[in-house]
Design a protein around this motif. Structure first.
Motif, PDB file in Angstrom:
ATOM      1  N   PHE A   1       0.732  -1.179  -0.014  1.00  0.00           N
ATOM      2  CA  PHE A   1       0.011  -0.001   0.064  1.00  0.00           C
ATOM      3  C   PHE A   1       0.903   1.328  -0.031  1.00  0.00           C
ATOM      4  O   PHE A   1       0.207   2.228  -0.234  1.00  0.00           O
ATOM      5  N   GLY A   2       2.209   0.941   0.225  1.00  0.00           N
ATOM      6  CA  GLY A   2       2.847   2.363   0.512  1.00  0.00           C
ATOM      7  C   GLY A   2       3.289   2.985  -1.098  1.00  0.00           C
ATOM      8  O   GLY A   2       3.429   4.032  -1.304  1.00  0.00           O
ATOM      9  N   PRO A   3       4.003   2.012  -1.964  1.00  0.00           N
ATOM     10  CA  PRO A   3       4.311   2.552  -3.179  1.00  0.00           C
ATOM     11  C   PRO A   3       3.489   3.653  -4.075  1.00  0.00           C
ATOM     12  O   PRO A   3       3.885   4.534  -4.447  1.00  0.00           O
ATOM     13  N   ALA A   4       2.111   3.249  -4.299  1.00  0.00           N
ATOM     14  CA  ALA A   4       1.178   4.162  -4.874  1.00  0.00           C
ATOM     15  C   ALA A   4       1.330   5.594  -4.183  1.00  0.00           C
ATOM     16  O   ALA A   4       1.280   6.503  -5.105  1.00  0.00           O
ATOM     17  N   LEU A   5       1.161   5.641  -2.972  1.00  0.00           N
ATOM     18  CA  LEU A   5       1.114   7.013  -2.145  1.00  0.00           C
ATOM     19  C   LEU A   5       2.618   7.527  -2.380  1.00  0.00           C
ATOM     20  O   LEU A   5       2.704   8.792  -2.539  1.00  0.00           O
ATOM     21  N   GLU A   6       3.676   6.853  -2.336  1.00  0.00           N
ATOM     22  CA  GLU A   6       4.970   7.602  -2.502  1.00  0.00           C
ATOM     23  C   GLU A   6       4.769   8.178  -3.907  1.00  0.00           C
ATOM     24  O   GLU A   6       5.318   9.276  -4.182  1.00  0.00           O
ATOM     25  N   GLN A   7       4.456   7.483  -5.035  1.00  0.00           N
ATOM     26  CA  GLN A   7       4.402   8.108  -6.231  1.00  0.00           C
ATOM     27  C   GLN A   7       3.486   9.159  -6.363  1.00  0.00           C
ATOM     28  O   GLN A   7       3.823  10.344  -6.702  1.00  0.00           O
ATOM     29  N   MET A   8       2.208   9.050  -5.729  1.00  0.00           N
ATOM     30  CA  MET A   8       1.459  10.272  -5.968  1.00  0.00           C
ATOM     31  C   MET A   8       1.639  11.294  -5.123  1.00  0.00           C
ATOM     32  O   MET A   8       1.434  12.435  -5.639  1.00  0.00           O
ATOM     33  N   LEU A   9       1.994  11.315  -4.002  1.00  0.00           N
ATOM     34  CA  LEU A   9       2.445  12.471  -3.017  1.00  0.00           C
ATOM     35  C   LEU A   9       3.814  13.086  -3.511  1.00  0.00           C
ATOM     36  O   LEU A   9       3.952  14.181  -3.128  1.00  0.00           O
ATOM     37  N   GLY A  10       4.646  12.119  -3.781  1.00  0.00           N
ATOM     38  CA  GLY A  10       6.012  12.528  -3.870  1.00  0.00           C
ATOM     39  C   GLY A  10       6.743  12.193  -2.627  1.00  0.00           C
ATOM     40  O   GLY A  10       6.203  11.899  -1.466  1.00  0.00           O
ATOM     41  N   LYS A  11       8.065  12.195  -2.793  1.00  0.00           N
ATOM     42  CA  LYS A  11       8.621  11.456  -1.308  1.00  0.00           C
ATOM     43  C   LYS A  11       8.615  12.498  -0.164  1.00  0.00           C
ATOM     44  O   LYS A  11       8.480  11.896   0.805  1.00  0.00           O
TER      45      LYS A  11
ATOM     46  N   LYS B   1       6.197  14.563   0.810  1.00  0.00           N
ATOM     47  CA  LYS B   1       4.934  14.581   1.520  1.00  0.00           C
ATOM     48  C   LYS B   1       4.431  12.953   1.978  1.00  0.00           C
ATOM     49  O   LYS B   1       3.924  13.007   2.901  1.00  0.00           O
ATOM     50  N   PHE B   2       5.119  12.053   1.186  1.00  0.00           N
ATOM     51  CA  PHE B   2       4.833  10.669   1.850  1.00  0.00           C
ATOM     52  C   PHE B   2       5.374  10.836   3.233  1.00  0.00           C
ATOM     53  O   PHE B   2       4.905  10.286   4.116  1.00  0.00           O
ATOM     54  N   ILE B   3       6.841  11.113   3.249  1.00  0.00           N
ATOM     55  CA  ILE B   3       7.443  11.105   4.538  1.00  0.00           C
ATOM     56  C   ILE B   3       6.656  11.731   5.643  1.00  0.00           C
ATOM     57  O   ILE B   3       6.384  11.393   6.634  1.00  0.00           O
ATOM     58  N   VAL B   4       6.223  13.108   5.210  1.00  0.00           N
ATOM     59  CA  VAL B   4       5.319  13.709   6.399  1.00  0.00           C
ATOM     60  C   VAL B   4       3.815  12.981   6.709  1.00  0.00           C
ATOM     61  O   VAL B   4       3.631  13.118   7.810  1.00  0.00           O
ATOM     62  N   GLY B   5       3.422  12.435   5.859  1.00  0.00           N
ATOM     63  CA  GLY B   5       2.110  11.554   6.070  1.00  0.00           C
ATOM     64  C   GLY B   5       2.441  10.458   6.895  1.00  0.00           C
ATOM     65  O   GLY B   5       1.700  10.307   7.855  1.00  0.00           O
ATOM     66  N   TYR B   6       3.304   9.786   6.437  1.00  0.00           N
ATOM     67  CA  TYR B   6       3.743   8.375   7.130  1.00  0.00           C
ATOM     68  C   TYR B   6       4.188   8.774   8.516  1.00  0.00           C
ATOM     69  O   TYR B   6       3.596   8.206   9.419  1.00  0.00           O
ATOM     70  N   PHE B   7       5.074   9.518   8.803  1.00  0.00           N
ATOM     71  CA  PHE B   7       5.623   9.723   9.974  1.00  0.00           C
ATOM     72  C   PHE B   7       4.815  10.904  10.915  1.00  0.00           C
ATOM     73  O   PHE B   7       4.403  10.525  11.956  1.00  0.00           O
ATOM     74  N   GLY B   8       4.017  11.578  10.205  1.00  0.00           N
ATOM     75  CA  GLY B   8       3.025  12.544  10.840  1.00  0.00           C
ATOM     76  C   GLY B   8       1.857  11.774  11.536  1.00  0.00           C
ATOM     77  O   GLY B   8       1.648  11.903  12.618  1.00  0.00           O
ATOM     78  N   ALA B   9       1.423  10.973  10.754  1.00  0.00           N
ATOM     79  CA  ALA B   9       0.566   9.937  11.473  1.00  0.00           C
ATOM     80  C   ALA B   9       1.019   8.931  12.480  1.00  0.00           C
ATOM     81  O   ALA B   9       0.392   8.685  13.295  1.00  0.00           O
TER      82      ALA B   9
END
Length: 253
Positions: A82-92, A94-102
């Motif tokens: 489930f991670g790859p699609a979001l890494e591509q869609m958000l960019g590196k 924003k993905f880091i912010v979303g993942y670690f923020g949550a």
């Protein structure tokens, strides 16, 4: 979107953040459980009393640690799917912010609503944050995700919530706060996001005349790859069954 077609090298090239996260999971698990470096676990576990005493790094480090083989396997496999699609869609970034923020907000919620003796490890809060982003996407950014993948996410989220409440030794608040944090961050993170492009399905060929790279748009039609509703449904059910099996494994091992 959730079916991985990439080979090992392509996966690393396309999704470096996911690769690094999974690599850290496995490396720390091996260091702690195979090489006996238990001090890493003791220094990084999310122990509320120690966080209250000033060990604030413990709001982050539990995201990388896991309690057992089934635990690290389930979370790493979920991140792989489930991670790859979001890494591509958000960019590196924003993905880091979303993942670690949550993940961090999940650990903060755990800190304030559990007692000082409560301890926890695992990336589940951060991964539920990814589900929260997908959940928001399925209802408010439907142009980014098709119906079949929306149904899969809702199905996986449903089974994940059920397992959260029936499985022992689960940080229930961490899962719930992670999901809510991901959904809350989604409107900002999804600004400028574009639908996922499955790079594993793109193929090129080299012209024998001049060595130029040429894209073959009909390659997959000529190979008669089945992408109809029947084959797609089987793939989605396969993913669902695999995650359920890993969930039960994580419960009993």
């Amino acid at each position: 979107m959730f079916v991985r077609n990439e080979d090992f090298r392509s996966f690393i090239r396309y999704y470096p953040i996911i690769t690094i996260l999974i690599g850290i999971h496995i490396l720390l698990f091996l260091l702690i459980n195979v090489f006996g470096m238990r001090s890493i676990f003791n220094m990084g576990a999310g122990i509320n009393g120690l966080i209250e005493a000033g060990d604030y790094w413990r709001l982050v480090t539990p995201i990388f640690l896991h309690a057992g083989f089934a635990h690290v396997l389930f979370n790493s496999f979920s991140l792989y799917l489930f991670g790859p699609a979001l890494e591509q869609m958000l960019g590196k970034s924003k993905f880091i912010v979303g993942y670690f923020g949550a993940g961090i907000l999940a650990n903060i919620g755990t800190l304030y609503l559990q007692d000082s003796y409560f301890s926890h490890v695992g990336a589940s809060g951060a991964i539920f944050g990814l589900f929260g982003i997908y959940f928001y996407m399925a209802f408010y950014r439907k142009e980014l995700i098709d119906q079949a993948n929306s149904q899969l996410i809702l199905m996986i989220l449903g089974i994940g919530l059920v397992m959260t409440f029936i499985s022992p030794n689960i940080n229930i608040l961490g899962h719930l706060f992670g999901f809510l944090a991901g959904a809350a961050l989604a409107p900002i993170l999804l600004i400028g996001a574009k639908p996922f492009v499955n790079r594993g399905m793109i193929r090129v060929r080299r012209s024998p005349e001049n060595g130029d790279i040429r894209f073959k748009p009909n390659r997959w039609q000529r190979r008669k790859v089945r992408t109809g509703p029947g084959s797609g449904g089987k793939i989605l059910w396969g993913i669902f069954i695999a995650l359920v099996a890993l969930g039960f494994l994580a419960r009993f091992l």
